[in-house]
Scaffold this motif. Structure first.
Motif, PDB file in Angstrom:
ATOM      1  N   UNK C  32      89.746  34.366 -68.655  1.00  0.00           N
ATOM      2  CA  UNK C  32      89.123  33.610 -67.569  1.00  0.00           C
ATOM      3  C   UNK C  32      90.053  32.484 -67.089  1.00  0.00           C
ATOM      4  N   UNK C  33      89.817  32.069 -65.853  1.00  0.00           N
ATOM      5  CA  UNK C  33      90.566  30.958 -65.274  1.00  0.00           C
ATOM      6  C   UNK C  33      89.579  29.866 -64.881  1.00  0.00           C
ATOM      7  N   UNK C  34      89.923  28.645 -65.237  1.00  0.00           N
ATOM      8  CA  UNK C  34      89.057  27.508 -64.938  1.00  0.00           C
ATOM      9  C   UNK C  34      89.838  26.555 -64.042  1.00  0.00           C
ATOM     10  N   UNK C  35      89.246  26.168 -62.937  1.00  0.00           N
ATOM     11  CA  UNK C  35      89.953  25.228 -62.062  1.00  0.00           C
ATOM     12  C   UNK C  35      89.265  23.872 -62.117  1.00  0.00           C
ATOM     13  N   UNK C  36      90.042  22.851 -62.475  1.00  0.00           N
ATOM     14  CA  UNK C  36      89.513  21.498 -62.582  1.00  0.00           C
ATOM     15  C   UNK C  36      90.129  20.635 -61.481  1.00  0.00           C
ATOM     16  N   UNK C  37      89.643  19.403 -61.365  1.00  0.00           N
ATOM     17  CA  UNK C  37      90.027  18.587 -60.212  1.00  0.00           C
ATOM     18  C   UNK C  37      91.384  17.910 -60.371  1.00  0.00           C
ATOM     19  N   UNK C  38      91.688  17.465 -61.597  1.00  0.00           N
ATOM     20  CA  UNK C  38      92.946  16.741 -61.738  1.00  0.00           C
ATOM     21  C   UNK C  38      93.818  17.420 -62.768  1.00  0.00           C
ATOM     22  N   UNK C  39      95.095  17.122 -62.661  1.00  0.00           N
ATOM     23  CA  UNK C  39      96.044  17.609 -63.640  1.00  0.00           C
ATOM     24  C   UNK C  39      95.926  16.764 -64.902  1.00  0.00           C
ATOM     25  N   UNK C  40      95.911  17.396 -66.083  1.00  0.00           N
ATOM     26  CA  UNK C  40      95.936  16.590 -67.297  1.00  0.00           C
ATOM     27  C   UNK C  40      97.330  16.003 -67.452  1.00  0.00           C
ATOM     28  N   UNK C  41      97.417  14.667 -67.645  1.00  0.00           N
ATOM     29  CA  UNK C  41      98.754  14.120 -67.833  1.00  0.00           C
ATOM     30  C   UNK C  41      99.139  14.170 -69.299  1.00  0.00           C
ATOM     31  N   UNK C  42      98.139  14.436 -70.123  1.00  0.00           N
ATOM     32  CA  UNK C  42      98.355  14.429 -71.556  1.00  0.00           C
ATOM     33  C   UNK C  42      97.314  15.388 -72.134  1.00  0.00           C
ATOM     34  N   UNK C  43      97.575  15.983 -73.316  1.00  0.00           N
ATOM     35  CA  UNK C  43      96.546  16.850 -73.904  1.00  0.00           C
ATOM     36  C   UNK C  43      96.219  16.419 -75.327  1.00  0.00           C
ATOM     37  N   UNK C  44      96.654  15.210 -75.685  1.00  0.00           N
ATOM     38  CA  UNK C  44      96.408  14.754 -77.045  1.00  0.00           C
ATOM     39  C   UNK C  44      94.899  14.634 -77.305  1.00  0.00           C
ATOM     40  N   UNK C  45      94.417  15.274 -78.383  1.00  0.00           N
ATOM     41  CA  UNK C  45      92.973  15.226 -78.671  1.00  0.00           C
ATOM     42  C   UNK C  45      92.444  13.818 -78.903  1.00  0.00           C
ATOM     43  N   UNK C  46      93.311  12.857 -79.215  1.00  0.00           N
ATOM     44  CA  UNK C  46      92.798  11.501 -79.414  1.00  0.00           C
ATOM     45  C   UNK C  46      92.423  10.870 -78.076  1.00  0.00           C
ATOM     46  N   UNK C  47      92.642  11.594 -76.989  1.00  0.00           N
ATOM     47  CA  UNK C  47      92.210  11.144 -75.655  1.00  0.00           C
ATOM     48  C   UNK C  47      91.079  12.035 -75.151  1.00  0.00           C
TER      49      UNK C  47
END
Lengths: 304, 305, 506
Positions: C32-47
């Protein structure tokens, strides 16, 4: 006697201009359309009844071209149920004011700086041209965004920012013209007669550069309008409750699927004004170019 | 030529430095990035600690000094948001925009030469009139509006093209189309104007009188001279196309420099703002220098000096 | 020379374009493909508390100790199987046994403690810390192979709910924030990340729970809501998270749901004329909320009476929304004026661009309605950074009277995440100070059970009826578009997480 000759001269001049318009129908239509827009900008807001610009949620996104409502709703109503026609007229004043003042400001400032740079040359001249380089070496849209983040995106700031980003063209053009004009005989004559620098620049040189600058300015007016609307798209253009065509397009884009007219009509007007200015500017270019003016003066020779 | 070039490069460096200093100070006047970076509910102590840690409380000139110090080590700073060196992020984005711009400009120039020459061949003829009105109309529309309308028509209603994103040729059509419109409309007018002048010039008349073929007259003699102003205007459009790229990249989701700059300005990610402005300015000024050289090579008057 | 230049440019471009001609973006099969509104600038789970990061990693790549049930705010087990409060300041959590991280490490007490310490490390500004643990001094330690204890300096009766924000990452994760290939225990592996373009997740075969149906998930991002909606319509994407109400025009694929956001105008009660209660009452009476529903705001929104949504512990169900009564509003304004309250003074309405769909139109509407009853309002729409300067303390000393468009999101189960910051005397965005309310907030924060609930309710009632610190608007709904080929129901938590393991195929 003298007076009559001058009057005749003036009439002749107008007649000539008029006939040059008649020989370029597109330019004629353009100037009529533009004059109408200027009329709207000046008198429009005072002509419309306030009730059409008030929020009326019952008429939200009213479809255009229906006769069920007052004629002011012929182009439909916007997301708050305000008459599109009334909004467009209100926007005319702001848009014309912003674009007009920005163009005049940048033409004057850019022109004067270019004149000085071209006339004096040397270090001052170079410094001014480097300034133009700085502005040119960067996408104007982003510069405008940074500045408008810092200050309020109010009318005045918007004008200043737009004027600033369009300045280099005038600086460069004015300078190039001056470099050429300076070599001409009459300037040397003026210098040898001991005229002051300022007098030479503004009395002798400046008037000769104005036609070229004006031609650019007509074109620029269109660019400034489009730039203003791009700023609205990015959210830093003029802010409600003020309104411009650009803002209307930017807000209307969200409704393209369910109410296309919100963005379409202001977009159409921007396009028409820009097109008219373009056509007028190419007409001006021909009129002001002695080598090409004959194209508009003699109807018979059009088939070249 | 060499002397001219080194002078030009020197002045470009000056311009970039000036621009850079201006942006550095302007950007910092737009507010403390801490507000944006931390969640709205972050306690005051956390806010204070954050600003101190990143030096946002220091006077601007001290921040500038620190920045220069880093720069001498070849360090453009670290992105606050992305936790990566800012320069890496910028270098990823530049090729995207460059390829978009290169394709768009090539199409615009080639298209303008074709249409403009044809229009100039019979000024005020039917083709001239139509091409003038059409190209100017297209160039006068707000590009974001054209872009969204195009998506709704070509992707949603007709299903011919993908809505957005990066991929094969179909993905390029709409973004390139939008980017081409404005420079094309402008360049057509420039080509037309200069071709009309060139076609009525003495040497074309001479060539015609000598019985040189019409095609050769147009494409060899006239075009060569008619192209000069096109090159200048095309150069000026380099910065303008970056404006278009901001809009196109935002709407179509292309990870280019335009979108990066807008995003990083909005997020007050100063390191990225600075790096991207620096690199963009270098690219634009380099293009301008190349154009100057091309001009010199093509212009017989300069070439023969 | 010029020809060479041209042909070079064109051929490079052609190669670039054709090179990727055969890569298809259309999703098919079990992907599946999911389209979200903004680009993630980071993917660290602590965020992961940031919605853009959470939508990708939360409960997909990394899991939390507990989970908050969006329907009623109750806390359910996830990586922790059970928990208990051993004394006023200490909680114990038992960790699920037999679970492995994506990199093969065992999930045990030590790993959890390491993960907590990483997220709360003051050297890095992880959002879990800055948002939820900013002023909590916390000491986590392993007291058994699969049991941890969490000690705090002040009582934290809602520690289990707080642990619903704490993502657990592998002990091999780098100490500094900014990990680019997070490894957790979730049903999906973090597969690839092409900055600017996409993030892909891949099913983790060693997952401890049920095997999910979706094999691969791709995240892409597009700014324009119209584009996101179009992508699902054309089949380029399967889920478009958060689309605008005007784009949600296809009842077959569009879902609306409460998104836990509450939207209001904050009144700066410290400045005249807003310090007069009649003025604040008049403002609430001036707003035709019914007229706004189904027009500028979507149909499903609910008139608010307090800052938290009904599913939150501490919501007071007995409060009545303000009626629309412009005549009474005008009368109140007149009465205030007669007493010398400067009601003619210009009041700035600070709005934020894009805070919710149609936010500018909404402010124009509020402006129109407030002007109608006699206020002198000036709209000032700002981008986020500028708007934030006005929202939180420290406030500018020389500020004038202002209303501020704001929206608050609390889907963490308890009113504590809202009340202190918004209404306590020292709250970060509070412009009100009432001794009684302040005392209740302190009391409720330390209490449990019905006492906690009732104390919150008392505070809500007083705020709503006697203090009136807001022009009350709506509990908001969000819209997401879902491709009919999959089964997925967006809920109140879709704002902060999209659990791919819940996606089934039709």
């Amino acid at each position: 006697m003298q007076l009559i000759i001058e009057k005749n001269h003036l009439i002749n001049k107008f007649r000539k201009i008029f006939s040059m318009f008649m020989n370029d129908k597109l330019a004629l239509i353009s100037i009529i359309f533009l004059l109408f827009m200027v009329f709207l900008a000046i008198f429009g807001p005072s002509l419309i009844n306030e009730s059409y610009t008030k929020m009326n949620l019952r008429l939200r996104n009213l479809e255009p071209f229906s006769f069920d409502h007052h004629i002011m709703y012929f182009f439909g109503a916007d997301a708050l149920g305000r008459s599109m026609i009334a909004r467009l007229i209100l926007a005319t004043q702001n848009t014309m004011f912003i674009a007009g003042s920005a163009v005049i400001l940048s033409m004057t400032l850019g022109g004067v700086l270019g004149l000085i740079s071209g006339y004096y040359g040397g270090r001052t001249g170079n410094l001014i041209m480097r300034m133009a380089d700085i502005i040119m070496s960067f996408p104007s849209l982003l510069l405008a965004v940074i500045v408008l983040y810092m200050f309020d995106p109010g009318l005045l700031n918007l004008v200043i920012v737009l004027a600033f980003t369009r300045m280099p063209i005038y600086m460069r053009t004015a300078r190039a013209e001056v470099l050429e004009i300076r070599e001409r005989l009459f300037v040397s004559a003026a210098i040898s007669m001991g005229a002051s620098n300022l007098r030479i620049i503004f009395k002798h040189i400046a008037p000769l550069t104005i036609p070229t600058l004006l031609t650019i300015a007509t074109l620029d007016f269109a660019f400034v309008m489009l730039g203003e609307s791009a700023l609205s798209f990015l959210g830093v253009g003029i802010q409600p409750p003020e309104v411009t065509w650009g803002l209307m397009v930017a807000q209307g884009r969200n409704y393209l699927q369910i109410a296309w007219w919100l963005a379409f009509f202001p977009g159409l007007i921007i396009m028409s004004v820009a097109l008219s200015l373009n056509l007028l500017s190419s007409w001006l270019r021909i009129v002001l170019d002695p080598r090409q003016r004959w194209r508009l003066e003699n109807i018979g020779d059009k088939s070249d | 030529m060499r002397q001219y070039l080194s002078k030009r490069i020197f002045s470009s460096i000056l311009a970039i430095t000036g621009l850079f200093v201006m942006v550095f100070f302007l950007a910092r006047l737009t507010g403390d990035p801490g507000h944006l970076y931390l969640p709205i509910d972050a306690p005051l102590e956390v806010r204070k600690e954050f600003s101190e840690k990143h030096g946002f409380n220091d006077p601007i000139y001290i921040q500038f000094g620190k920045f220069l110090e880093d720069l001498t080590d070849g360090n453009f700073g670290y992105s606050l948001r992305k936790e990566r060196p800012a320069i890496d992020i910028v270098l990823e984005a530049i090729p995207v925009t460059l390829s978009l711009a290169a394709v768009a400009m090539s199409i615009a120039v080639v298209g303008a030469i074709l249409i403009g020459s044809l229009a100039a061949y019979r000024p005020n003829g039917i083709f001239d009139r139509i091409s003038r009105v059409v190209s100017l109309t297209a160039a006068s529309a707000p590009d974001f509006w054209v872009a969204i309308t195009a998506i709704l028509i070509f992707s949603v209603s007709l299903g011919w093209l993908p809505t957005s994103g990066i991929g094969g040729v179909p993905y390029w059509i709409m973004p390139i189309g939008i980017l081409v419109i404005r420079p094309l409309g402008l360049l057509v007018q420039v080509v037309r104007g200069s071709m009309i002048t060139a076609l009525s010039s003495d040497f074309v008349k001479t060539a015609r009188a000598k019985g040189v073929k019409e095609k050769v007259v147009i494409f060899k003699h006239a075009l060569r001279n008619g192209l000069l102003p096109v090159i200048t205007v095309a150069g000026d459009q380099a910065a303008a196309i970056a404006n278009g790229a901001v809009i196109v990249e935002t709407i179509f989701g292309w990870p280019g420099i335009g979108k990066l700059m807008i995003d990083s300005i909005m997020q007050r990610d100063f390191a990225v703002v600075q790096a991207s402005i620096l690199i963009t300015a270098i690219v634009i000024l380099s293009i301008n220098i190349i154009i100057d050289i091309a001009y010199a090579v093509l212009d017989p008057r300069i070439r023969h000096k | 020379m010029k020809l060479k230049n041209f042909s070079f440019a064109i051929s490079t471009a052609t190669i670039m374009a054709f090179g990727s001609l055969f890569s298809s973006a259309y999703s098919a099969g079990k992907d599946i493909t999911i389209v979200i509104a903004e680009e993630p600038d980071i993917v660290d789970p602590c965020e992961a508390t940031r919605s853009v990061v959470g939508k990708i990693v939360k409960q997909n790549v990394t899991e939390t100790l507990t989970e908050i049930n969006p329907a009623d705010g109750s806390v359910t087990p996830r990586l922790a199987t059970s928990w208990k409060q051993t004394d006023n300041l200490t909680w114990e959590f038992n960790i699920r046994k037999g679970i492995k991280f994506h990199d093969g490490e065992d999930l045990n007490a030590k790993a959890v403690v390491k993960s907590i310490n990483r997220a709360l490390n003051p050297k890095y500004d992880c959002e879990i810390r800055t948002k939820f643990f900013g002023n909590i001094k916390l000491q986590a330690s392993a007291i058994g192979s699969h049991t941890i204890s969490v000690k705090t300096e002040s009582p934290q009766p809602i520690m289990p709910a707080l642990m619903g924000t704490m993502t657990v990452v592998s002990p091999n994760t780098q100490e500094a924030k900014g990990v680019r290939d997070p490894k957790g225990t979730g049903p999906y592996l973090f597969n690839t990340w092409t900055p600017g373009q996409s993030v892909t997740l891949k099913r983790f075969d060693g997952y401890w729970g049920d095997k999910p149906e979706v094999e691969n998930a791709t995240y892409v991002w597009r700014n324009e809501s119209a584009v996101r909606a179009a992508m699902v319509k054309t089949g380029e994407a399967d889920i478009a998270a958060s689309i605008g109400v005007q784009d949600a025009n296809d009842p077959k694929m569009d879902f609306s749901y409460f998104n836990s956001e509450t939207s209001r105008l904050r009144i700066d009660m410290t400045r005249a004329p807003l310090n007069d209660i009649r003025v604040r009452k008049a403002m609430n009476l001036a707003i035709d909320l019914d007229g706004l529903m189904g027009t500028i705001f979507p149909k499903g929104v609910v008139k608010m009476t307090q800052i938290v949504v009904p599913s939150i512990n501490g919501h007071n169900p007995n409060l009545k929304p303000w009626p629309y009564d412009p005549a009474e509003a005008k009368r109140l304004v007149k009465a205030a004026k007669a007493d010398g309250v400067p009601v003619d003074k210009e009041i700035v309405l600070i709005g934020r661009l894009g805070i919710y769909p149609n936010s500018t139109e909404a402010m124009e509407a509020m402006h129109a309605m407030l002007t109608e009853v006699g206020f002198n309002i000036k709209i000032k729409m700002m981008e986020t950074a500028g708007w934030l300067n006005f929202l939180s303390r420290p406030y500018a000393e020389d500020r004038g009277p202002a209303l501020q468009q704001s929206q608050h999101d609390n889907n963490n189960g308890d009113a504590v995440f809202s009340m202190f910051n918004k209404y306590a005397c020292k709250g970060a965005q509070s412009t009100t100070c009432d001794k009684q309310v302040d005392a209740w907030i302190t009391e409720a924060t330390a209490a449990t059970g019905t006492k906690r609930r009732d104390t919150w309710r008392k505070a809500q009632k007083k705020l709503h009826e006697e203090i009136i610190p807001d022009v009350q608007m709506f509990h908001m709904v969000g819209f997401s578009r879902v491709n009919p080929r999959i089964k997925f129901t967006p809920t109140i938590s879709t704002n902060s997480e999209i659990q791919i393991s819940q996606v089934k195929f039709n």
